[in-house]
Design a protein around this motif. Structure first.
Motif, PDB file in Angstrom:
ATOM      1  N   GLU A 147      59.949  68.840  65.732  1.00  0.00           N
ATOM      2  CA  GLU A 147      58.856  68.658  66.780  1.00  0.00           C
ATOM      3  C   GLU A 147      59.533  69.029  68.228  1.00  0.00           C
ATOM      4  O   GLU A 147      59.018  69.691  68.800  1.00  0.00           O
ATOM      5  CB  GLU A 147      58.741  67.075  67.036  1.00  0.00           C
ATOM      6  N   ARG A 206      66.452  54.144  52.449  1.00  0.00           N
ATOM      7  CA  ARG A 206      66.296  53.871  53.801  1.00  0.00           C
ATOM      8  C   ARG A 206      66.785  55.187  54.777  1.00  0.00           C
ATOM      9  O   ARG A 206      66.560  55.761  55.642  1.00  0.00           O
ATOM     10  CB  ARG A 206      66.864  52.567  54.407  1.00  0.00           C
ATOM     11  N   LYS A 229      64.597  61.911  57.174  1.00  0.00           N
ATOM     12  CA  LYS A 229      63.312  62.609  57.230  1.00  0.00           C
ATOM     13  C   LYS A 229      62.766  62.193  58.631  1.00  0.00           C
ATOM     14  O   LYS A 229      62.269  63.570  59.321  1.00  0.00           O
ATOM     15  CB  LYS A 229      62.393  62.290  56.287  1.00  0.00           C
ATOM     16  N   ASP A 230      62.870  61.021  59.472  1.00  0.00           N
ATOM     17  CA  ASP A 230      62.439  60.975  60.432  1.00  0.00           C
ATOM     18  C   ASP A 230      63.057  61.798  61.642  1.00  0.00           C
ATOM     19  O   ASP A 230      62.413  62.376  62.577  1.00  0.00           O
ATOM     20  CB  ASP A 230      62.374  59.574  60.877  1.00  0.00           C
ATOM     21  N   ILE A 231      64.264  61.822  61.381  1.00  0.00           N
ATOM     22  CA  ILE A 231      64.994  62.565  62.521  1.00  0.00           C
ATOM     23  C   ILE A 231      64.770  63.990  62.169  1.00  0.00           C
ATOM     24  O   ILE A 231      64.729  64.726  63.182  1.00  0.00           O
ATOM     25  CB  ILE A 231      66.635  62.481  62.190  1.00  0.00           C
ATOM     26  N   GLN A 232      64.735  64.631  61.134  1.00  0.00           N
ATOM     27  CA  GLN A 232      64.356  65.801  60.829  1.00  0.00           C
ATOM     28  C   GLN A 232      62.983  66.371  61.403  1.00  0.00           C
ATOM     29  O   GLN A 232      62.888  67.319  61.963  1.00  0.00           O
ATOM     30  CB  GLN A 232      64.457  66.337  59.331  1.00  0.00           C
ATOM     31  N   LYS A 233      61.659  65.276  61.320  1.00  0.00           N
ATOM     32  CA  LYS A 233      60.585  65.448  61.892  1.00  0.00           C
ATOM     33  C   LYS A 233      60.832  65.594  63.425  1.00  0.00           C
ATOM     34  O   LYS A 233      60.255  66.387  63.934  1.00  0.00           O
ATOM     35  CB  LYS A 233      59.885  64.312  61.201  1.00  0.00           C
ATOM     36  N   VAL A 234      61.602  64.617  64.112  1.00  0.00           N
ATOM     37  CA  VAL A 234      61.773  64.619  65.384  1.00  0.00           C
ATOM     38  C   VAL A 234      62.310  66.202  65.895  1.00  0.00           C
ATOM     39  O   VAL A 234      61.807  66.683  66.727  1.00  0.00           O
ATOM     40  CB  VAL A 234      62.516  63.452  66.125  1.00  0.00           C
ATOM     41  N   ARG A 280      64.750  58.243  54.323  1.00  0.00           N
ATOM     42  CA  ARG A 280      63.644  58.023  55.185  1.00  0.00           C
ATOM     43  C   ARG A 280      63.971  58.370  56.582  1.00  0.00           C
ATOM     44  O   ARG A 280      63.435  59.081  57.507  1.00  0.00           O
ATOM     45  CB  ARG A 280      62.845  56.684  55.130  1.00  0.00           C
ATOM     46  N   ALA A 281      64.999  57.655  57.275  1.00  0.00           N
ATOM     47  CA  ALA A 281      65.635  57.884  58.606  1.00  0.00           C
ATOM     48  C   ALA A 281      65.884  59.450  58.581  1.00  0.00           C
ATOM     49  O   ALA A 281      65.761  59.871  59.787  1.00  0.00           O
ATOM     50  CB  ALA A 281      66.885  56.948  58.977  1.00  0.00           C
TER      51      ALA A 281
END
Length: 275
Positions: free
Chosen positions: A180, A166, A172-177, A169-170
């Motif tokens: 962006e 988890r 990765k989401d933060i890195q993706k945001v 995944r979090a």
């Protein structure tokens, strides 16, 4: 001991056959030289040495296999066996073993002797067996505790693995945001730079257009002034040309020619009126 005795007897027969073979194959003459006797003895020595060495090696290896079986059986009952190498060279014990072998193979009634031999005392519940059972029970209990602890650790490890998954995944989401957001910031900076360049271009175009208009007005004024100057110069040149003698002569010639042409037209009309 019976197995060892049978192997020993077989090996002694083999050695005897070596001597018999030497007698039958080589001892056929009545006299032999020293070299011939030495050669026969050397050959016999090699054969006998090989047979004895083979028997000793086989005996040692057989003893190793026997001890291995005994120790494997002892490990099943959690027994720790120890050996004393010095006892193997005890002359008294060796003599007792030799005497035992002699009496064992010379006694005719072996069944009675087998029944009269001392037996090992069986393990009872109050002695070593009880200790072994307690040790086995303790080990089983410890094994159960270890299994329980292992299951707990496995559960904790699975939970930790889920948490790690988890968290990854979090992350990765933060890195993706963040990626962006960085792209958005880059685009905003690019748009701002383009807007600034556009404004600079507009300002430069406005200034250049103003300069062009001013230059155009100035050029028009210069053109009008030059045209006026050209007209004046042309008039001045006409005036000056008219004042020249050549102009006057040419004008007089043209006047005369015109008068002549008029006269000729009149005469022509007189003689050829229809045409």
């Amino acid at each position: 001991m019976r197995f060892a005795r049978s192997k020993r007897v077989l090996r002694l027969k083999t050695i005897d056959s070596c001597f018999e073979e030497l007698k039958d194959s080589r001892l056929v003459d009545e006299t032999f030289t020293v070299d011939e006797v030495r050669e026969m003895l050397d050959g016999l020595q090699v054969v006998v040495r090989g047979e004895v060495e083979t028997e000793l090696i086989n005996t040692a290896h057989t003893n190793v296999l026997l001890l291995r079986q005994l120790f494997n059986q002892a490990e099943k009952f959690y027994l720790r066996l120890q050996t004393d190498i010095s006892e193997l060279e005890n002359r008294d014990l060796l003599e007792q073993v030799a005497e035992f072998e002699k009496t064992d193979f010379k006694t005719p009634n072996k069944s009675n002797q087998e029944s009269n031999k001392p037996k090992l005392a069986p393990l009872n519940e109050g002695g070593v067996s009880e200790l072994l059972n307690k040790e086995i029970a303790r080990l089983q209990e410890e094994n159960d505790k270890l299994k329980t602890r292992l299951r707990t650790l496995e559960t904790q490890a699975m939970s930790a693995l889920d948490e790690k998954t988890r968290a990854e995944r979090a992350l990765k989401d933060i890195q993706k945001v963040q990626g962006e957001q960085q792209e958005i910031n880059c685009l905003e900076d690019t748009v701002a730079a383009l807007k600034e360049d556009y404004e600079k271009s507009l300002s430069a175009n406005a200034a250049s257009q103003k300069d062009l208009q001013e230059n155009l007005v100035s050029a028009k004024h210069d053109l009008l002034r030059i045209q006026e100057q050209l007209n004046l110069a042309e008039k001045e040149l006409d005036k000056k040309f008219q004042q020249t003698a050549a102009y006057r002569n040419m004008k007089e010639m043209l006047t005369k020619k015109n008068d002549q042409i008029k006269d000729l037209r009149k005469k022509l009309q007189r003689y050829e009126p229809d045409e």
